[in-house]
Design an enzyme around this catalytic site. Structure first.
Site, PDB file in Angstrom:
ATOM      1  N   GLU A 187       0.851  -1.220   0.000  1.00 52.61           N
ATOM      2  CA  GLU A 187       0.000   0.000   0.000  1.00 52.61           C
ATOM      3  C   GLU A 187       0.874   1.254   0.000  1.00 52.61           C
ATOM      4  O   GLU A 187       0.552   2.262   0.628  1.00 52.61           O
ATOM      5  CB  GLU A 187      -0.958   0.032   1.220  1.00 52.61           C
TER       6      GLU A 187
HETATM    7  C1  LIG Z   1       3.305  -9.866  -0.021  1.00 52.85           C
HETATM    8  C2  LIG Z   1       3.083  -8.766  -1.010  1.00 52.85           C
HETATM    9  C3  LIG Z   1       1.830  -8.567  -1.531  1.00 52.85           C
HETATM   10  C4  LIG Z   1       1.636  -7.572  -2.496  1.00 52.85           C
HETATM   11  N1  LIG Z   1       0.404  -7.442  -3.073  1.00 52.85           N
HETATM   12  C5  LIG Z   1       0.264  -6.628  -4.171  1.00 52.85           C
HETATM   13  C6  LIG Z   1      -0.941  -6.644  -4.952  1.00 52.85           C
HETATM   14  O1  LIG Z   1      -1.905  -7.347  -4.645  1.00 52.85           O
HETATM   15  N2  LIG Z   1      -0.988  -5.866  -6.058  1.00 52.85           N
HETATM   16  C7  LIG Z   1       0.051  -5.059  -6.448  1.00 52.85           C
HETATM   17  O2  LIG Z   1      -0.064  -4.388  -7.460  1.00 52.85           O
HETATM   18  N3  LIG Z   1       1.203  -5.012  -5.704  1.00 52.85           N
HETATM   19  C8  LIG Z   1       1.332  -5.778  -4.599  1.00 52.85           C
HETATM   20  N4  LIG Z   1       2.512  -5.771  -3.872  1.00 52.85           N
HETATM   21  C9  LIG Z   1       3.592  -4.908  -4.292  1.00 52.85           C
HETATM   22  C10 LIG Z   1       3.877  -3.778  -3.304  1.00 52.85           C
HETATM   23  O3  LIG Z   1       2.893  -2.809  -3.396  1.00 52.85           O
HETATM   24  C11 LIG Z   1       5.286  -3.258  -3.642  1.00 52.85           C
HETATM   25  O4  LIG Z   1       6.196  -4.256  -3.214  1.00 52.85           O
HETATM   26  C12 LIG Z   1       5.596  -1.943  -2.983  1.00 52.85           C
HETATM   27  O5  LIG Z   1       4.825  -0.918  -3.542  1.00 52.85           O
HETATM   28  C13 LIG Z   1       7.085  -1.573  -3.112  1.00 52.85           C
HETATM   29  O6  LIG Z   1       7.541  -1.720  -4.406  1.00 52.85           O
HETATM   30  P1  LIG Z   1       8.884  -2.544  -4.678  1.00 52.85           P
HETATM   31  O7  LIG Z   1       8.746  -3.846  -3.999  1.00 52.85           O
HETATM   32  O8  LIG Z   1       9.139  -2.557  -6.126  1.00 52.85           O
HETATM   33  O9  LIG Z   1       9.998  -1.733  -3.934  1.00 52.85           O
HETATM   34  P2  LIG Z   1      10.823  -0.506  -4.516  1.00 52.85           P
HETATM   35  O10 LIG Z   1       9.903   0.486  -5.109  1.00 52.85           O
HETATM   36  O11 LIG Z   1      11.929  -1.021  -5.359  1.00 52.85           O
HETATM   37  O12 LIG Z   1      11.409   0.093  -3.174  1.00 52.85           O
HETATM   38  C14 LIG Z   1      12.584  -0.408  -2.535  1.00 52.85           C
HETATM   39  C15 LIG Z   1      12.982   0.575  -1.434  1.00 52.85           C
HETATM   40  O13 LIG Z   1      13.270   1.853  -2.025  1.00 52.85           O
HETATM   41  C16 LIG Z   1      12.455   2.840  -1.435  1.00 52.85           C
HETATM   42  N5  LIG Z   1      12.073   3.820  -2.438  1.00 52.85           N
HETATM   43  C17 LIG Z   1      11.542   3.598  -3.664  1.00 52.85           C
HETATM   44  N6  LIG Z   1      11.301   4.752  -4.284  1.00 52.85           N
HETATM   45  C18 LIG Z   1      11.684   5.734  -3.447  1.00 52.85           C
HETATM   46  C19 LIG Z   1      11.693   7.152  -3.511  1.00 52.85           C
HETATM   47  N7  LIG Z   1      11.191   7.823  -4.551  1.00 52.85           N
HETATM   48  N8  LIG Z   1      12.173   7.827  -2.468  1.00 52.85           N
HETATM   49  C20 LIG Z   1      12.635   7.186  -1.379  1.00 52.85           C
HETATM   50  N9  LIG Z   1      12.654   5.857  -1.249  1.00 52.85           N
HETATM   51  C21 LIG Z   1      12.181   5.138  -2.272  1.00 52.85           C
HETATM   52  C22 LIG Z   1      11.246   2.106  -0.878  1.00 52.85           C
HETATM   53  O14 LIG Z   1      10.632   2.820   0.170  1.00 52.85           O
HETATM   54  C23 LIG Z   1      11.871   0.811  -0.406  1.00 52.85           C
HETATM   55  O15 LIG Z   1      12.432   0.979   0.856  1.00 52.85           O
HETATM   56  C24 LIG Z   1       2.696  -6.724  -2.873  1.00 52.85           C
HETATM   57  C25 LIG Z   1       3.959  -6.918  -2.295  1.00 52.85           C
HETATM   58  C26 LIG Z   1       4.169  -7.929  -1.389  1.00 52.85           C
HETATM   59  C27 LIG Z   1       5.559  -8.123  -0.856  1.00 52.85           C
END
Ligand SMILES: Cc1cc2nc3c(=O)[nH]c(=O)nc-3n(C[C@H](O)[C@H](O)[C@H](O)COP(=O)(O)OP(=O)(O)OC[C@H]3O[C@@H](n4cnc5c(N)ncnc54)[C@H](O)[C@@H]3O)c2cc1C
Length: 598
Positions: A407
């Protein structure tokens, strides 16, 4: 600072510059008989169907989770927010929060439930055409169909609008063919309906589609091997020229990112509510274990070190719960006033939530971090047994961790909440700069008596809170003045300001709830709530002081830095209580009740 009267509608983010009256906030103790009965029915469902079967759920026994969703559907739990006309119960926003709260204690089910009823169903409820709503909502409300939400991709997580999934119009103009890879999709393993975000041509923004599994061209990877919420299905989903009829576009072309953002606003505050149940369950387990476990000839609950943990857990839960339902009711009131002014219901719901997007982000961050704190201390109270999969804390600890990630990560939410506040100030929607300048002037004047009115119960605390807001206005105001639009590049400062805002909102909510509760029940019956409101304020002052300092030394220099540091000292001045005694009193109450009892 002016005092908000009932006739003035509260704006999102305005808590920073206004004082709110206790009578104007909703508190959980005001839930109606009907709402309590719904919550009890939900609890009964968890006690009967989930708690005895946690191992079956978490081992992903085939068909177990969808069957649980079917049972929840039969009880009406999947249609809480869906209007009766589409087979739901059409209940209020705060009721849906209350149900999410109760379900929060159900581990992996809570994620499956949230993905289905929230991000899976709400896009159709809020953006669907009448035909789309009639076609899909009854099936989703009953549980006949399960939903999931496909936004995230391998290279598009926090930067969700950068997804590469394509939607190409067929030559006959009847279908969009969707091709792309989605990742981390909750409920994917058993979903019948996929809300899919894809890009048409080189559009700047994504477009959303309702995709039925039966459309074909959908394949999946195996279940992800996760740290926690092991019972929830999480898979990569591949769309390979999936044909989607043009009438299954949600809203209009290019409006998908807006849908994603608005649905996430709702998801964020619901996640806030949705972790409260887990927090309370953790305290209940912890206090019971502490009462049973004996060391050095006594129950470990008699040790001050354990009491300190129990009381702090309860206090932080009390604050996050107060803030969550306060924001939930503000949203509900706004929705109602928009409906009364003639706005269609779905649009009113979206606008109502959008107005409080700052509070939604605050609640996502605060509640998920309170949960993490509680499960961590829960493990500690259990000692070695906390590390054992035989006891409940090990699973609770693993399950909790995801809440800070999905979220919108807590970093993204912190950045967003400050960004939105500043944007609203610049647009003139909330007058941040006026009060910030007044605080600037106050810095160079002789201290007034604000915050020193000690007449009346909690009056001293309210004075302290008023000053804490000034500390935020001082730091944020100066940061905006110095950096302008470049403040976006100063994330460390944004993080500090976000933490200060979050703490003020939580502390104020706990104080207002307590004040209202006293007016309802009398002071004697609210002793522990008074203790917790004071304790939370004490902790908030500490944090605001530390975060304020971190921000100031990160950008102010020389005399300016000195003046700001003096200002911070003045605005965080606080005649601290004997917090040991306050904590002992709260803990003794919990120990006696042997349950989270607030
Ligand atoms: C168990 C699980 C269920 C999920 N369910 C769904 C689902 O049903 N549908 C769906 O669409 N998604 C889902 N997700 C995805 C989830 O919403 C994303 O994992 C989340 O938004 C983070 O994206 P990412 O994993 O690519 O991390 P990244 O975006 O790569 O982030 C990695 C780190 O970098 C930081 N970061 C990234 N951008 C910035 C910035 N601009 N400034 C500062 N820090 C930053 C983040 O805070 C984090 O600490 C799910 C994830 C999990 C693990």
């Amino acid at each position: 600072m002016e005092t908000l009267t009932k006739t003035q509608a509260i704006q999102g983010g305005e808590f920073l510059i206004r004082e709110t009256e206790a009578r104007d906030v909703f508190i959980p103790e005001e839930f109606s008989e009907e709402q309590r009965m719904m919550a009890q029915a939900t609890q009964d469902f968890i006690d009967k169907e989930i708690t005895p079967n946690i191992a079956r759920m978490d081992s992903m026994e085939p068909g177990f989770m969808p069957a649980l969703l079917d049972k929840a559907g039969a009880l009406g739990l999947l249609g809480i927010s869906v209007p009766e006309a589409y087979g739901g119960l059409g209940m209020s926003f705060n009721t849906s929060m209350l149900i999410a709260d109760v379900i929060g204690s159900a581990g992996s089910f809570s994620t499956a439930y949230g993905a289905h009823t929230g991000i899976g169903t709400l896009p159709i409820l809020y953006y669907g055409t009448e035909e789309q709503q009639q076609q899909y909502l009854p099936k989703l409300a009953s549980g006949e169909w399960k939903a999931c939400y496909c936004l995230t991709e391998p290279d598009a997580g926090s930067d969700a609008n950068s997804g590469k999934t394509k939607a190409v119009l067929s030559e006959d103009g009847q279908y969009y063919k969707i091709t792309g890879q989605k990742m981390w999709i909750s409920n994917a393993g058993f979903a019948d309906l996929f809300i899919v975000f894809a890009r048409i041509e080189n559009d700047k923004n994504l477009t959303a589609f309702i995709v039925e599994k039966s459309f074909g061209g959908i394949t999946m990877n195996e279940e992800e091997k996760k740290m926690g919420i092991k019972g929830s299905s999480t898979r990569q989903v591949f769309f390979n020229d999936t044909p989607v009829p043009v009438e299954n576009m949600l809203s209009s072309r290019g409006n998908g990112f807006k849908i994603a953002v608005n649905i996430l606003n709702i998801g964020r505050i619901k996640l806030g509510a949705g972790v409260i149940g887990g927090c309370k369950e953790t305290v209940t387990h912890s206090v019971r274990y502490a009462n049973e476990r004996r060391q050095f000839g006594v129950a470990i609950s008699s040790f001050g070190a354990i009491k300190q943990k129990l009381a702090t857990m309860a206090t932080r839960i009390y604050a996050t719960e107060s803030a969550c339902y306060r924001a939930g009711q503000d949203i509900e009131d706004r929705i109602q006033s928009l409906i009364d002014s003639g706005m269609p219901e779905a649009e009113a719901k979206l606008k109502g939530v959008e107005q409080f997007a700052i509070e939604c982000a605050i609640m996502k961050v605060h509640a998920s971090e309170v949960l993490d704190y509680c499960v961590d201390e829960g493990v500690q109270i259990y000692g070695g047994m906390g590390f054992s999969a035989e006891a409940p804390m090990e699973r609770a600890y693993r399950d909790a961790r995801i809440s800070r990630i999905y979220e919108g990560t807590n970093e993204i939410n912190r950045i967003l909440l400050v960004g939105m506040t500043i944007k609203r100030a610049v647009k003139g929607e909330i007058d941040l700069m006026g009060p910030a300048m007044a605080v600037g002037k106050e810095l160079t004047s002789i201290p007034d008596l604000n915050g020193k009115d000690t007449t009346g119960l909690l009056a001293k605390e309210k004075g302290v809170l008023k000053n804490l807001k000034k500390a935020i206005l001082m730091v944020a105001g100066k940061a905006v003045q110095d950096f302008g639009a470049q403040l976006n590049d100063e994330q460390e400062i944004l993080m500090s300001i976000a933490d200060m805002m979050i703490e003020v909102y939580a502390a104020e909510s706990a104080l207002l709830r307590t004040e209202k509760l006293i007016s309802m029940r009398g002071e004697t019956d609210c002793q522990q709530q008074i203790n917790m409101a004071k304790l939370y304020l004490y902790m908030a002052v500490d944090k605001i002081q530390a975060k304020g300092k971190e921000a100031i030394v990160s950008f102010a220099k020389g005399d300016e830095q000195k003046v700001m540091m003096m200002g911070l000292k003045r605005f965080t001045k606080f005649d601290a209580y004997n917090v040991k005694e306050l904590r002992r009193s709260v803990a003794d109450y919990l120990i006696e009740k042997n349950v989270y009892a607030f």
